[in-house]
Design a protein around this motif. Sequence first.
Motif, PDB file in Angstrom:
ATOM      1  N   UNK A 141       0.636  -1.831 -10.737  1.00  0.00           N
ATOM      2  CA  UNK A 141       0.724  -0.455 -10.289  1.00  0.00           C
ATOM      3  C   UNK A 141       1.840  -0.116  -9.333  1.00  0.00           C
ATOM      4  N   UNK A 142       2.795   0.362  -9.773  1.00  0.00           N
ATOM      5  CA  UNK A 142       3.845   0.937  -8.964  1.00  0.00           C
ATOM      6  C   UNK A 142       3.876   2.546  -8.864  1.00  0.00           C
ATOM      7  N   UNK A 179       9.514   0.429 -15.231  1.00  0.00           N
ATOM      8  CA  UNK A 179      10.023   0.613 -14.181  1.00  0.00           C
ATOM      9  C   UNK A 179      11.107   1.515 -14.017  1.00  0.00           C
ATOM     10  N   UNK A 180      12.155   1.315 -14.884  1.00  0.00           N
ATOM     11  CA  UNK A 180      13.537   2.104 -14.624  1.00  0.00           C
ATOM     12  C   UNK A 180      13.397   3.538 -15.046  1.00  0.00           C
ATOM     13  N   UNK A 181      12.477   3.676 -16.372  1.00  0.00           N
ATOM     14  CA  UNK A 181      12.487   5.116 -16.605  1.00  0.00           C
ATOM     15  C   UNK A 181      11.835   5.888 -15.987  1.00  0.00           C
ATOM     16  N   UNK A 221      10.632   2.802  -6.733  1.00  0.00           N
ATOM     17  CA  UNK A 221       9.139   2.368  -6.988  1.00  0.00           C
ATOM     18  C   UNK A 221       8.637   1.659  -5.683  1.00  0.00           C
ATOM     19  N   UNK A 222       7.540   2.386  -5.456  1.00  0.00           N
ATOM     20  CA  UNK A 222       6.846   1.730  -4.089  1.00  0.00           C
ATOM     21  C   UNK A 222       5.558   0.601  -4.780  1.00  0.00           C
ATOM     22  N   UNK A 225      11.411  -1.877  -4.006  1.00  0.00           N
ATOM     23  CA  UNK A 225      11.953  -1.818  -5.338  1.00  0.00           C
ATOM     24  C   UNK A 225      11.749  -3.000  -5.943  1.00  0.00           C
ATOM     25  N   UNK A 226      12.191  -3.995  -5.428  1.00  0.00           N
ATOM     26  CA  UNK A 226      12.399  -5.340  -5.811  1.00  0.00           C
ATOM     27  C   UNK A 226      11.292  -6.051  -6.086  1.00  0.00           C
ATOM     28  N   UNK A 227      10.128  -5.875  -5.549  1.00  0.00           N
ATOM     29  CA  UNK A 227       8.760  -6.338  -5.810  1.00  0.00           C
ATOM     30  C   UNK A 227       8.093  -5.585  -6.724  1.00  0.00           C
ATOM     31  N   UNK A 228       8.405  -4.162  -6.779  1.00  0.00           N
ATOM     32  CA  UNK A 228       8.053  -3.445  -8.044  1.00  0.00           C
ATOM     33  C   UNK A 228       8.500  -3.859  -9.306  1.00  0.00           C
TER      34      UNK A 228
END
Length: 302
Positions: A180-181, A93-95, A173-174, A249-252
């Motif tokens: 899947x993001x 997620x972050x990378x 991130x969508x 972003x939070x949901x992802x």
Amino acid sequence: MASLRDIRKRIRSVKNTRQITKAMKMVAAAKLRKAQEAITAARPYAQILDQIISDLVVRSQGEELAHPLLSSRPVRKAEVVLLTSDRGLAGGFNSNVIRRATRFLYENNGVQVEFSTVGRKGNDFFRQRGQSMRKDFGHLSQKPDYTQASAVAEELSARFLKGDVDAVYVIYNEFLSAINQKVTVAQLLPLQTLSVSAPTAAQVGQVAPQAQPTADLVDFKYEPGRQEVLDRLVPQAVAIKLYRSLLESVASEHGARMSAMENATSNATDMIASLSLTYNRTRQAVITNELMEIVSGAEALK
């Protein structure tokens, strides 16, 4: 060869880790449901608001409608709002977001770029590398609030109107699904709205019609006027676009963490099975060795 005691300790340690990852997966799944409901409710509103602004401009019937947040200019200075999380253990997620932001710097080598961050991971990464950091909006990383997002949007809009920056982008991130993001770079300012003349997939390769009002296009009566309505809607659209990015972003993040913890739990289960097999084989070898020593001792006493 590891002793039986060492293997037992390893199995116990992995079992404790599996309990933690399983609990984290359940927590992430519960948070994901709430975050998914929020983003599902916000998406149609944001899309319809963009469509209203586009339709308002197209239906102007020759009337000059303009708003400073819609006007573009050559980009010499840009601000990037980077949306990451405060914690790790969320897979890529972050990378993935940080990697895309780094590529953005290379793609815009001639532009002076400064970052504003939401989330500790992105802030720590670029600060440690000496990147120009303007501000950290850490209060928006866990529970996005529209009022706070609107205040941030007003701050960014004020900088754009003063000429401190020529463009503002959001990298986030969508959310597509729990597994899947998609990393997205969205232009926040100048605001880009939908176009009623945008070509569809079937029209690719054909000449697209120009966005001109037609005689059969239904128009509305605007009170107090078209320009006043546009002046009210454009800042609201900027705030909604930023708020939607935060919700995405939070949901992802919760989806990525749930998936990562599920994989970690599965890997821990496989590791426990492998260690248990090793433990049984080692125990069998120890018992066999002890039996051989007893038999050898009995033969020596004869």
